[in-house]
Write a protein that holds these residues in place. Structure first.
Motif, PDB file in Angstrom:
ATOM      1  N   GLY A 147      44.093 -38.749   0.955  1.00  0.00           N
ATOM      2  CA  GLY A 147      45.089 -38.246   0.022  1.00  0.00           C
ATOM      3  C   GLY A 147      44.584 -38.257  -1.410  1.00  0.00           C
ATOM      4  N   ALA A 148      43.793 -39.276  -1.764  1.00  0.00           N
ATOM      5  CA  ALA A 148      43.228 -39.357  -3.115  1.00  0.00           C
ATOM      6  C   ALA A 148      42.243 -38.224  -3.363  1.00  0.00           C
ATOM      7  CB  ALA A 148      42.544 -40.710  -3.315  1.00  0.00           C
ATOM      8  N   VAL A 149      41.388 -37.960  -2.381  1.00  0.00           N
ATOM      9  CA  VAL A 149      40.430 -36.854  -2.517  1.00  0.00           C
ATOM     10  C   VAL A 149      41.171 -35.525  -2.657  1.00  0.00           C
ATOM     11  CG1 VAL A 149      38.590 -35.574  -1.341  1.00  0.00           C
ATOM     12  CG2 VAL A 149      38.622 -38.079  -1.261  1.00  0.00           C
ATOM     13  N   THR A 150      42.227 -35.359  -1.852  1.00  0.00           N
ATOM     14  CA  THR A 150      43.022 -34.128  -1.911  1.00  0.00           C
ATOM     15  C   THR A 150      43.647 -33.947  -3.290  1.00  0.00           C
ATOM     16  OG1 THR A 150      43.541 -34.259   0.450  1.00  0.00           O
ATOM     17  CG2 THR A 150      44.983 -32.899  -0.908  1.00  0.00           C
ATOM     18  N   ALA A 151      44.227 -35.017  -3.831  1.00  0.00           N
ATOM     19  CA  ALA A 151      44.866 -34.937  -5.141  1.00  0.00           C
ATOM     20  C   ALA A 151      43.871 -34.554  -6.234  1.00  0.00           C
ATOM     21  CB  ALA A 151      45.528 -36.269  -5.478  1.00  0.00           C
ATOM     22  N   GLN A 152      42.680 -35.145  -6.196  1.00  0.00           N
ATOM     23  CA  GLN A 152      41.681 -34.837  -7.224  1.00  0.00           C
ATOM     24  C   GLN A 152      41.162 -33.405  -7.089  1.00  0.00           C
ATOM     25  OE1 GLN A 152      41.961 -36.718  -9.490  1.00  0.00           O
ATOM     26  NE2 GLN A 152      40.846 -38.645  -9.403  1.00  0.00           N
ATOM     27  N   MET A 153      40.952 -32.960  -5.858  1.00  0.00           N
ATOM     28  CA  MET A 153      40.479 -31.589  -5.668  1.00  0.00           C
ATOM     29  C   MET A 153      41.527 -30.578  -6.101  1.00  0.00           C
ATOM     30  SD  MET A 153      37.422 -31.784  -4.728  1.00  0.00           S
ATOM     31  CE  MET A 153      37.203 -30.038  -4.379  1.00  0.00           C
ATOM     32  N   GLN A 154      42.801 -30.885  -5.864  1.00  0.00           N
ATOM     33  CA  GLN A 154      43.864 -29.973  -6.294  1.00  0.00           C
ATOM     34  C   GLN A 154      43.945 -29.895  -7.810  1.00  0.00           C
ATOM     35  OE1 GLN A 154      47.217 -31.593  -4.203  1.00  0.00           O
ATOM     36  NE2 GLN A 154      46.987 -30.189  -2.479  1.00  0.00           N
ATOM     37  N   SER A 155      43.667 -31.001  -8.483  1.00  0.00           N
ATOM     38  CA  SER A 155      43.643 -30.973  -9.949  1.00  0.00           C
ATOM     39  C   SER A 155      42.529 -30.071 -10.451  1.00  0.00           C
ATOM     40  CB  SER A 155      43.462 -32.393 -10.494  1.00  0.00           C
ATOM     41  OG  SER A 155      44.596 -33.192 -10.250  1.00  0.00           O
ATOM     42  N   LEU A 156      41.346 -30.197  -9.879  1.00  0.00           N
ATOM     43  CA  LEU A 156      40.208 -29.380 -10.305  1.00  0.00           C
ATOM     44  C   LEU A 156      40.468 -27.901 -10.048  1.00  0.00           C
ATOM     45  CD1 LEU A 156      37.236 -31.595  -9.049  1.00  0.00           C
ATOM     46  CD2 LEU A 156      38.028 -31.300 -11.401  1.00  0.00           C
ATOM     47  N   VAL A 157      41.037 -27.606  -8.868  1.00  0.00           N
ATOM     48  CA  VAL A 157      41.323 -26.217  -8.511  1.00  0.00           C
ATOM     49  C   VAL A 157      42.361 -25.612  -9.447  1.00  0.00           C
ATOM     50  CG1 VAL A 157      42.384 -24.771  -6.721  1.00  0.00           C
ATOM     51  CG2 VAL A 157      40.627 -26.413  -6.100  1.00  0.00           C
ATOM     52  N   ALA A 158      43.259 -26.442  -9.989  1.00  0.00           N
ATOM     53  CA  ALA A 158      44.301 -25.971 -10.902  1.00  0.00           C
ATOM     54  C   ALA A 158      43.823 -25.931 -12.357  1.00  0.00           C
ATOM     55  CB  ALA A 158      45.529 -26.864 -10.797  1.00  0.00           C
ATOM     56  N   GLY A 159      42.542 -26.263 -12.598  1.00  0.00           N
ATOM     57  CA  GLY A 159      42.009 -26.216 -13.956  1.00  0.00           C
ATOM     58  C   GLY A 159      42.229 -27.477 -14.753  1.00  0.00           C
ATOM     59  N   ARG A 160      42.735 -28.543 -14.094  1.00  0.00           N
ATOM     60  CA  ARG A 160      42.993 -29.796 -14.799  1.00  0.00           C
ATOM     61  C   ARG A 160      41.844 -30.774 -14.583  1.00  0.00           C
ATOM     62  NH1 ARG A 160      47.972 -28.946 -12.085  1.00  0.00           N
ATOM     63  NH2 ARG A 160      47.494 -30.656 -10.662  1.00  0.00           N
ATOM     64  N   PRO A 162      40.328 -34.454 -13.536  1.00  0.00           N
ATOM     65  CA  PRO A 162      40.752 -35.391 -12.488  1.00  0.00           C
ATOM     66  C   PRO A 162      41.730 -36.424 -13.028  1.00  0.00           C
ATOM     67  CG  PRO A 162      38.361 -35.109 -12.478  1.00  0.00           C
ATOM     68  CD  PRO A 162      38.864 -34.448 -13.714  1.00  0.00           C
ATOM     69  N   GLN A 163      42.566 -36.953 -12.149  1.00  0.00           N
ATOM     70  CA  GLN A 163      43.552 -37.951 -12.555  1.00  0.00           C
ATOM     71  C   GLN A 163      42.901 -39.313 -12.753  1.00  0.00           C
ATOM     72  OE1 GLN A 163      47.436 -37.962 -10.569  1.00  0.00           O
ATOM     73  NE2 GLN A 163      46.781 -36.169  -9.407  1.00  0.00           N
ATOM     74  N   LYS A 282      51.264 -36.288 -20.843  1.00  0.00           N
ATOM     75  CA  LYS A 282      52.156 -37.444 -20.951  1.00  0.00           C
ATOM     76  C   LYS A 282      52.358 -38.124 -19.606  1.00  0.00           C
ATOM     77  CE  LYS A 282      56.916 -38.724 -22.129  1.00  0.00           C
ATOM     78  NZ  LYS A 282      58.242 -38.218 -22.568  1.00  0.00           N
ATOM     79  N   ASP A 283      52.612 -37.347 -18.561  1.00  0.00           N
ATOM     80  CA  ASP A 283      52.961 -37.918 -17.254  1.00  0.00           C
ATOM     81  C   ASP A 283      51.744 -38.366 -16.460  1.00  0.00           C
ATOM     82  OD1 ASP A 283      55.526 -37.355 -17.951  1.00  0.00           O
ATOM     83  OD2 ASP A 283      55.769 -35.631 -16.616  1.00  0.00           O
ATOM     84  N   PHE A 284      50.627 -37.640 -16.574  1.00  0.00           N
ATOM     85  CA  PHE A 284      49.474 -37.922 -15.713  1.00  0.00           C
ATOM     86  C   PHE A 284      48.188 -38.182 -16.485  1.00  0.00           C
ATOM     87  CE2 PHE A 284      52.390 -35.190 -13.314  1.00  0.00           C
ATOM     88  CZ  PHE A 284      52.608 -35.966 -12.193  1.00  0.00           C
ATOM     89  N   GLY A 285      48.240 -38.055 -17.808  1.00  0.00           N
ATOM     90  CA  GLY A 285      47.045 -38.293 -18.609  1.00  0.00           C
ATOM     91  C   GLY A 285      45.952 -37.268 -18.381  1.00  0.00           C
ATOM     92  N   GLN A 286      46.328 -36.042 -18.031  1.00  0.00           N
ATOM     93  CA  GLN A 286      45.353 -35.005 -17.704  1.00  0.00           C
ATOM     94  C   GLN A 286      45.325 -33.917 -18.768  1.00  0.00           C
ATOM     95  OE1 GLN A 286      47.056 -34.420 -13.562  1.00  0.00           O
ATOM     96  NE2 GLN A 286      44.901 -34.042 -13.135  1.00  0.00           N
ATOM     97  N   GLY A 287      44.111 -33.559 -19.182  1.00  0.00           N
ATOM     98  CA  GLY A 287      43.919 -32.373 -19.988  1.00  0.00           C
ATOM     99  C   GLY A 287      43.483 -31.217 -19.103  1.00  0.00           C
ATOM    100  N   PHE A 288      43.153 -30.088 -19.709  1.00  0.00           N
ATOM    101  CA  PHE A 288      42.748 -28.897 -18.968  1.00  0.00           C
ATOM    102  C   PHE A 288      41.307 -28.539 -19.310  1.00  0.00           C
ATOM    103  CE2 PHE A 288      47.252 -28.598 -18.493  1.00  0.00           C
ATOM    104  CZ  PHE A 288      47.460 -27.902 -17.305  1.00  0.00           C
ATOM    105  N   TRP A 289      40.461 -28.455 -18.277  1.00  0.00           N
ATOM    106  CA  TRP A 289      39.102 -27.974 -18.518  1.00  0.00           C
ATOM    107  C   TRP A 289      39.075 -26.443 -18.551  1.00  0.00           C
ATOM    108  CZ3 TRP A 289      36.577 -24.976 -14.810  1.00  0.00           C
ATOM    109  CH2 TRP A 289      37.125 -24.977 -13.522  1.00  0.00           C
ATOM    110  N   PRO A 301      34.942 -30.008 -16.364  1.00  0.00           N
ATOM    111  CA  PRO A 301      35.943 -31.053 -16.094  1.00  0.00           C
ATOM    112  C   PRO A 301      35.482 -32.408 -16.609  1.00  0.00           C
ATOM    113  CG  PRO A 301      35.592 -29.689 -14.150  1.00  0.00           C
ATOM    114  CD  PRO A 301      34.541 -29.282 -15.138  1.00  0.00           C
ATOM    115  N   ASP A 302      36.419 -33.200 -17.129  1.00  0.00           N
ATOM    116  CA  ASP A 302      36.126 -34.516 -17.683  1.00  0.00           C
ATOM    117  C   ASP A 302      36.266 -35.563 -16.570  1.00  0.00           C
ATOM    118  OD1 ASP A 302      35.729 -36.763 -19.162  1.00  0.00           O
ATOM    119  OD2 ASP A 302      37.597 -36.636 -20.302  1.00  0.00           O
TER     120      ASP A 302
END
Length: 310
Positions: A147-160, A162-163, A282-289, A301-302
């Protein structure tokens, strides 16, 4: 599996590899049964040896072994058996109205049911309380990592970016998404799935759910309960464009095509983007690459964000 059986045939029952002996014991094979099986002539091909299940003298014993092999395959590659298929279709005949309604409602839901009846059930029937706890802990741990790998990959795919993996909320999210609970996990966090569907669309299945999703806004607009907006139109264009959800091209099609379309027809798009970016920070501490609305990414990506680095 037949290659493994052939290699183990050189050993008596008490000298077998512990994992393989547990496999035989789990399916009710005794030492005498193993002696009959290991005496079966083997197949040799280019220097490799394979067990010949069709060569077993006791045909019933050979059928039992083949059945055990097939059962183990269902653990390795999750696939529904006749029990799950019967439960998913409620015993209704294919081609009938109610039969097709049942199949639509349960489509894509057999995986979590099969997972429950295989791996989760195996953990539940282990000998002793410690065996159950150990098997269950390993299962939950591996599912959470997935689930952790899935969440991080979904962030990258969405342009964000990683969490932050040091945030307990991230691991709660990973726990919920693990083990085939992705869509239901989204419904815990919000009123819709990652595909934008609500609970009613999820329950109805992809067939009626797609029709409801496509016509719901139109019917509400005709009834005067909802205004047509550029945002709604852009969302429908994206949802009904073939290939828009392909993971390997999603970020490019979103930024280069659909974001530009929404910019043209939605006068409030830029303000909505700004609010969205602030909320994610604010909610997830994520910026956008690759920021929404930009034709090209401004940076990579950072990955330092995974450890909460500033």
């Amino acid at each position: 599996m037949n290659g493994l059986i052939a290699r183990q045939a050189d050993h008596t029952f008490d000298k077998l590899d512990p994992n393989f002996r547990n496999f035989l014991t789990r399916y009710g094979f005794k030492a005498g049964d193993w002696d009959k099986l290991r005496a079966t002539p083997q197949i040799e091909a280019e220097g490799a040896r394979f067990f010949d299940v069709n060569g077993v003298e006791d045909q019933l014993l050979g059928d039992r072994l083949m059945s055990a092999i097939l059962d183990e395959r269902r653990f390795a590659v999750i696939e529904p058996d006749s029990r799950i298929r019967g439960a998913m279709t409620a015993g209704l005949q294919r081609g009938t109205f109610m039969g097709e309604i049942a199949r639509s409602a349960t489509q894509f839901k057999s995986f979590p049911m099969t997972f429950m009846m295989t791996h989760m059930m195996r953990a539940a029937i282990q000998d002793g309380a410690w065996g159950k706890v150990a098997a269950g802990t390993k299962l939950v741990l591996l599912a959470t990592i997935a689930g952790a790998v899935t969440a991080q990959m979904q962030s990258l795919v969405a342009g964000r970016d990683p969490q932050n993996m040091s945030d307990p909320q991230f691991w709660l999210q990973a726990f919920i998404r693990g083990g085939g609970g992705g869509m239901l996990g989204d419904l815990v966090y919000s009123s819709s799935t990652r595909g934008g569907d609500g609970l009613k669309e999820y329950v109805m299945g992809p067939g009626p759910g797609a029709i409801f999703s496509a016509t719901g806004d139109l019917m509400q607009t005709i009834a005067g309960n909802k205004e047509v907006s550029g945002k709604t139109l852009a969302q429908h264009i994206k949802a009904w464009t073939p290939g828009s959800s392909l993971w390997f091209s999603k970020i490019a099609t979103d930024r280069i095509l659909f974001d530009q379309i929404q910019t043209l027809i939605d006068p409030n798009y830029r303000q909505a983007l700004s609010r969205y970016e602030k909320r994610m920070k604010k909610d997830f501490g994520q910026g956008f690459w690759w920021r929404p609305g930009d034709m090209a990414p401004k940076r990579a990506p950072d990955f330092a964000n995974t450890r909460g680095a500033p």
